[in-house]
Scaffold this active site. Structure first.
Site, PDB file in Angstrom:
ATOM      1  N   GLU A 197      -2.606  19.117  15.405  1.00 40.70           N
ATOM      2  CA  GLU A 197      -4.009  18.724  15.613  1.00 40.70           C
ATOM      3  C   GLU A 197      -4.697  19.687  16.575  1.00 40.70           C
ATOM      4  OE1 GLU A 197      -4.390  14.497  16.385  1.00 40.70           O
ATOM      5  OE2 GLU A 197      -3.617  14.009  14.391  1.00 40.70           O
ATOM      6  N   GLU A 325       1.553  13.082   9.373  1.00 42.24           N
ATOM      7  CA  GLU A 325       1.269  11.845  10.106  1.00 42.24           C
ATOM      8  C   GLU A 325       0.468  10.934   9.187  1.00 42.24           C
ATOM      9  OE1 GLU A 325      -0.241  12.079  14.126  1.00 42.24           O
ATOM     10  OE2 GLU A 325       0.951  13.880  14.534  1.00 42.24           O
TER      11      GLU A 325
HETATM   12  O1  AHR Z   1       0.952   9.413  16.212  1.00 44.44           O
HETATM   13  C1  AHR Z   1       0.201   9.314  17.385  1.00 44.44           C
HETATM   14  C2  AHR Z   1      -0.740  10.494  17.585  1.00 44.44           C
HETATM   15  O2  AHR Z   1      -1.695  10.510  16.567  1.00 44.44           O
HETATM   16  C3  AHR Z   1      -0.127  11.861  17.518  1.00 44.44           C
HETATM   17  O3  AHR Z   1       0.439  12.252  18.720  1.00 44.44           O
HETATM   18  C4  AHR Z   1      -1.295  12.734  17.197  1.00 44.44           C
HETATM   19  O4  AHR Z   1      -0.935  13.894  16.508  1.00 44.44           O
HETATM   20  C5  AHR Z   1      -2.189  11.814  16.373  1.00 44.44           C
HETATM   21  O5  AHR Z   1      -3.508  11.886  16.760  1.00 44.44           O
END
Ligand code: AHR
Length: 521
Positions: A197, A325
């Protein structure tokens, strides 16, 4: 006539709501003779971050713990995860990755420096779980590591040395250091995330700036082992298609410099109805069920649109879309640290998992890996722990039931589904996918999203009549049923006998709010 109608309505009122069925307008055609793409097992990957009790307490208890462990790693967690055939774990973050300096997590544990985990609750991170411990976890699970390197606050030198430390057997300082720390042979680490990110917690970069960084890092990470590294570029936020365009353009380039230096492009999409009001994980009604599922179904469109951009630059699909994610995100459980993202997990989460996995299956020509957030005790977990106790969540059972699809050939499906509605949101009642495994067995997974009505489905198996069908089901009496400590795990896999097969036609009666996997031999 009127009498007949009234009698029908009266009879209907006597039937429990979740046993009422629609007339059979649902049809599913499984093209059993048209499979060509494989559902990579890496779609079933996990994500484990140094966040709350995701690692500490959930995986790592230390060698001196009274909780049974092997070299500090919980035996019960390893045993449970082995049953769902975890193919890969992404580590150490997340946002944590971009503040992590790997050299703090090697060598004698007592000498490792401490740090503050500034992203997640400001707690002390003592670095007792580091590179060797993570690699041990992967070895105990028989899975592959996916290491997310630090671009936000690290250096090219730091990440390239990590690659050398883990994978090189040559004469160089990092190999020497690894040997000094007790590991003679290099490990196999194929997958490397180039930051996380980076538009946000990974450095607040623009797409252009990140694409240059990504190029520098990708060039510097060298192949030491027999297999080339698969470097995964960090993606934009959800539907940031401009970010994808920028990275793909950079990768493609006029001169093609970067081709061969990138194996994956990451996408993060969480199922959240409203970031300011995420809602309770357990205390919700039908309206919330519809809102959550409608958000999760957006994954299909998002994957399609990112894939279309990737297709423009990479029609041969050499770069995998890596959904590293995903999952749903609700309020933390009352009384728990808001920075720890600890949430319970209900039948609604199971439905979210099934829908997303069905979507990934259908795009398996492009989606080559996905890592649900997160493996233990954080967000949509497989496992919750409390001291020495452990609970397997409804999501865990979906992953278990779906293991049959790992590395199987995806069979295209045509689904015509009725819709279901709460009066505001309207959803397709069904979500489905199918595959054929190495032994020739066909597996069809179907979810009935309707919280109140059963659905009948007529399913045609094109090109394979099959001779026998069996099945398994996950459902519960209530949409917010969950498994809790010290209680029987009611949301679980049970045998399913609602399918019959005759002359290549399957007839399935799918109860309300249920997920079924059928096996046809
Ligand atoms: O999964 C929790 C957080 O969500 C992670 O650290 C980040 O990459 C995302 O915003």
């Amino acid at each position: 006539m009127i009498r007949t109608c009234i009698a029908f309505l009266f009879a209907l009122m006597l039937v429990p709501r979740d046993a009422q069925t629609q007339s059979t307008t649902n049809t599913l055609v499984v093209h059993a003779d048209a499979g060509k793409d494989t559902i990579s097992r890496f779609i079933y990957g996990q994500f484990a971050e140094h966040l709350g009790h995701g690692i500490y307490g959930g995986v790592w208890v230390g060698e001196n713990s009274s909780i049974p462990n092997t070299r500090g790693i919980r035996n019960d967690v390893v045993a449970a995860l082995r049953k769902i055939k975890v193919p890969a774990i992404r580590w150490p973050g997340g946002c944590f990755a971009d503040e992590y300096h790997w050299k703090d997590g090697i060598g004698p544990r007592a000498d490792r420096p401490k740090m503050v985990n500034s992203n997640w609750g400001g707690v002390t991170e003592d670095n007792s779980f580091g590179t060797h411990e993570f690699m041990d976890l992967c070895d105990q699970l028989g899975c592959e590591p996916v290491i997310c390197g630090n671009v936000g606050s690290g250096t090219v030198k730091e990440m390239s040395e990590w690659v050398q430390y883990l994978t090189s057997d040559g004469d160089n300082p990092m190999t020497e250091l690894r040997k000094k720390n007790g590991r003679e042979k290099p490990w196999k680490v194929r997958f490397w995330g180039v930051g996380n990110e980076n538009w946000g917690c990974g450095g607040i970069m623009s797409a252009d700036f990140y694409s240059n960084e990504m190029a520098r890092y990708s060039f510097a990470l060298k192949n030491y082992g027999p297999e080339p590294l698969c470097k995964i570029a960090s993606g934009g936020l959800q539907e940031d298609y401009n970010w994808t365009e920028t990275i793909m353009k950079k990768w493609h380039g006029e001169d093609g410099w970067l081709q061969g230096y990138l194996g994956g492009y990451s996408l993060h999409y969480y199922t959240v109805s409203d970031w300011d009001k995420k809602g309770s994980a357990t205390d919700f009604g039908e309206k919330d069920w519809f809102v959550t599922l409608s958000h999760t179904l957006r994954m299909d469109e998002i994957v399609q649109k990112h894939s279309a951009i990737m297709d423009k630059y990479d029609p041969q699909k050499r770069i995998g879309l890596v959904v590293d994610e995903w999952g749903d995100w609700f309020n933390v459980e009352p009384g728990t640290n808001p920075g720890f993202l600890y949430q319970q997990n209900t039948l609604r989460d199971a439905m979210v998992a099934a829908i997303n996995l069905n979507i990934f299956h259908s795009h398996c020509d492009r989606v080559k890996m996905a890592n649900i957030a997160q493996m233990v005790n954080v967000l949509q977990s497989m496992i919750l722990t409390k001291g020495d106790q452990l609970v397997l969540t409804p999501t865990y059972y979906v992953f278990k039931m779906y293991t049959v699809h790992q590395d199987a050939v995806m069979l295209p499906v045509d689904l015509r589904s009725d819709s279901c509605t709460d009066g505001v949101n309207s959803l397709p009642a069904l979500s489905a996918s199918a595959s054929r495994d190495k032994e020739g067995r066909i597996h069809i997974s179907i979810a009935n999203l309707d919280p109140a009505k059963a659905q009948n489905i007529r399913c045609e198996l094109k090109g394979d009549a099959g001779s026998k069908v069996s099945g398994e089901i996950i459902t519960a009496a209530a949409i917010n049923a969950y498994n809790d400590f010290g209680k029987p795990e009611d949301v679980n896999i049970k045998p399913f006998s609602g399918a019959s097969l005759a002359k290549g036609i399957l007839t399935v009666a799918l109860p309300a709010k249920s997920i079924v996997t059928l096996e046809v031999k």
